[in-house]
Design a protein around this motif. Structure first.
Motif, PDB file in Angstrom:
ATOM      1  N   ARG A  47      40.600  32.636  42.860  1.00 43.44           N
ATOM      2  CA  ARG A  47      41.541  33.643  43.305  1.00 43.44           C
ATOM      3  C   ARG A  47      41.997  33.287  44.722  1.00 43.44           C
ATOM      4  O   ARG A  47      41.170  33.092  45.627  1.00 43.44           O
TER       5      ARG A  47
ATOM      6  N   LEU B 259      47.601  36.345  48.833  1.00 40.21           N
ATOM      7  CA  LEU B 259      48.838  36.283  49.606  1.00 40.21           C
ATOM      8  C   LEU B 259      48.998  37.609  50.329  1.00 40.21           C
ATOM      9  O   LEU B 259      49.028  38.664  49.686  1.00 40.21           O
TER      10      LEU B 259
ATOM     11  N   GLU C  75      52.986  30.860  45.518  1.00 40.40           N
ATOM     12  CA  GLU C  75      52.519  31.252  44.180  1.00 40.40           C
ATOM     13  C   GLU C  75      52.596  30.064  43.223  1.00 40.40           C
ATOM     14  O   GLU C  75      51.664  29.820  42.440  1.00 40.40           O
TER      15      GLU C  75
ATOM     16  N   ILE D 209      49.712  27.763  43.984  1.00 43.16           N
ATOM     17  CA  ILE D 209      48.453  28.308  43.466  1.00 43.16           C
ATOM     18  C   ILE D 209      48.337  28.042  41.971  1.00 43.16           C
ATOM     19  O   ILE D 209      47.297  27.587  41.476  1.00 43.16           O
ATOM     20  N   TRP D 210      49.425  28.305  41.258  1.00 42.77           N
ATOM     21  CA  TRP D 210      49.405  28.103  39.802  1.00 42.77           C
ATOM     22  C   TRP D 210      49.211  26.627  39.456  1.00 42.77           C
ATOM     23  O   TRP D 210      48.420  26.286  38.583  1.00 42.77           O
TER      24      TRP D 210
ATOM     25  N   THR E  98      44.545  31.502  40.607  1.00 43.47           N
ATOM     26  CA  THR E  98      45.069  32.822  40.221  1.00 43.47           C
ATOM     27  C   THR E  98      45.513  33.538  41.499  1.00 43.47           C
ATOM     28  O   THR E  98      44.756  33.607  42.465  1.00 43.47           O
ATOM     29  N   THR E  99      46.735  34.057  41.485  1.00 40.15           N
ATOM     30  CA  THR E  99      47.284  34.700  42.678  1.00 40.15           C
ATOM     31  C   THR E  99      46.812  36.143  42.811  1.00 40.15           C
ATOM     32  O   THR E  99      46.799  36.900  41.827  1.00 40.15           O
TER      33      THR E  99
ATOM     34  N   ALA F  27      48.154  39.061  45.182  1.00 41.60           N
ATOM     35  CA  ALA F  27      49.103  39.481  46.217  1.00 41.60           C
ATOM     36  C   ALA F  27      48.696  40.848  46.751  1.00 41.60           C
ATOM     37  O   ALA F  27      48.393  41.760  45.976  1.00 41.60           O
TER      38      ALA F  27
ATOM     39  N   MET G 281      47.706  36.009  37.575  1.00 40.27           N
ATOM     40  CA  MET G 281      47.663  36.888  38.747  1.00 40.27           C
ATOM     41  C   MET G 281      46.766  38.090  38.523  1.00 40.27           C
ATOM     42  O   MET G 281      46.590  38.558  37.392  1.00 40.27           O
TER      43      MET G 281
END
Length: 433
Positions: free
Chosen positions: A62, A65, A77, A80-81, A86-87, A89, A171
């Protein structure tokens, strides 16, 4: 084995097919902007992705942001992907206590800090959390944070087309916590892709042929509404240019710079814009102009032009009910304003009004692929292509909020009209307090 294209696969296609096309436009103060083409967007994302991979983070790590809307929210993002993460936010307006809760609950391995009114307070950040400061981060955002531009300058781009599985988590979207501590809603790549593909294919959400898709991103990207409708749709369709809002003070100038053809907002802002108009043009004078068929079209266009909305072909309102009188006022100006209804838990893909179904006080009909029914106690039950995987670390909530046959209990009370239009009538007892 055949691979169903997911959101990242679409992004790679845009990178290859239209590298020079401007995708993101970021204001940097004083009227200046930086344009990010698809090639530049992916070049920076690939460099940061390789850096993230070099840190030896666990699969599905994880990565958080904390930033206002900006081009580097989207670029980070993607990084990260592509790096396998996994984002998470976080709303930039959250309290230090909530920021800390989300970072610790999600077990974030790293935090990107970006455009903020002020640097986060020390109590917000768990000790030892690795941080990267995005280009618009305030000075001193986090002691020892690496700078995005420094990482990009020294790191090669991650090659190829890094793949994610449909079941991988894309996410964690934390709800606001208005009914207790925030809940982490898990969304997978497969379900995000399915929901956005359905929205792209929906003729009700299409622009007239030949109209370029321009959007202004200003509602929080940490919220599912903006994330789904503006960011993820733009990433998948590749047919739009996303402009960013510089500040509250420059909002109308930002709108006029973008000249949006698609504009999504919330009732509070639609009301504020109306109030701004009526401060300069008395209501009775405007009413007289709109009541006369000879002057109505020009008057409506002039008012919309003063707001920067004269080129909008698709306008939407979501996140809360909009008064019917306000909806009618914009439609009289010639703005095709529709209402929508969705939740974090269904990736904002549930209901929308259409040219045919837009009765005041209703939120329209179910989007293509969505099933809806009303429970015996009046609760609205929804099964959506964008249905969440579940709540992070909360199987108890999963059991409570899904029916035996997989419908999500929205917590909203409602009624279905014979033509399928949904009217929300209140809340059922809060389930999660």
């Amino acid at each position: 084995m055949s691979h169903t294209p997911l959101i990242l696969d679409h992004v790679y296609e845009h990178e290859a097919a239209q590298p020079a096309r401007v995708f993101l436009t970021q204001p940097i103060g004083g009227g200046a902007v930086i344009d990010y083409s698809w090639a530049r967007t992916l070049d920076e994302a690939r460099r940061m992705a390789l850096h993230l991979q070099s840190l030896g983070l666990p699969p599905g790590a994880r990565i958080a942001l904390l930033t206002k809307n900006c081009a580097h929210f989207v670029i980070a993002e993607l990084a990260i992907w592509m790096a396998g993460g996994t984002t998470v936010a976080i709303f930039p307006t959250e309290t230090a206590e909530t920021v800390r809760f989300v970072l610790e609950h999600s077990q974030a391995s790293l935090l990107f800090i970006g455009k903020l009114d002020r640097a986060p307070s020390a109590p917000a950040l768990p000790p030892g959390l690795r941080c990267v400061a995005l280009p618009l981060a305030p000075p001193g955002s986090a002691p020892g944070a690496e700078r995005w531009d420094d990482v990009i300058a020294r790191t090669a781009p991650l090659p190829g087309r890094p793949q994610r599985a449909a079941d991988d988590l894309a996410m964690l979207c934390y709800t606001s916590g208005s009914t207790g501590e925030p809940k982490g809603v898990m969304h997978s790549f497969g379900r995000i892709t399915h929901a956005v593909a359905c929205a792209i294919a929906d003729p009700q959400l299409a622009l007239p042929r030949g109209v370029a898709r321009r959007l202004l991103s200003y509602l929080p990207l940490a919220h599912i509404y903006e994330r789904a409708v503006v960011e993820c749709r733009s990433l998948m369709a590749g047919d739009g240019q996303v402009y960013f809002n510089e500040s509250l003070e420059t909002f109308i100038d930002d709108v006029k710079r973008a000249r949006p053809t698609v504009f999504v907002s919330v009732p509070r802002l639609w009301l504020k814009l109306q109030q701004g108009v009526l401060q300069t043009l008395p209501a009775d004078m405007l009413e007289a102009l709109l009541a006369d068929p000879a002057t109505a079209p020009a008057a409506g266009r002039k008012v919309l032009a003063s707001l920067g909305l004269d080129e909008v072909r698709l306008a939407a309102c979501g996140a809360a009910p909009i008064p019917a009188s306000l909806l009618a006022w914009y439609r009289r100006l010639g703005l095709n304003l529709f209402e929508g209804y969705g939740m974090t838990e269904d990736f904002a893909y549930s209901h929308r009004s259409t040219r045919e179904f837009n009765a005041p006080g209703h939120v329209g009909v179910a989007c293509p692929g969505v099933q809806v029914r009303i429970a015996d106690d009046g609760e609205v039950l929804v099964k959506s292509p964008g249905q969440m995987v579940g709540y992070y670390k909360r199987p108890d909530l999963d059991r409570a909020c899904f029916t035996a046959d997989g419908f999500f209990r929205t917590g909203d009370r409602g009624e279905l009209a014979p033509d399928g239009q949904l009217k929300l009538t209140g809340r059922v007892k809060e389930l999660f307090k």
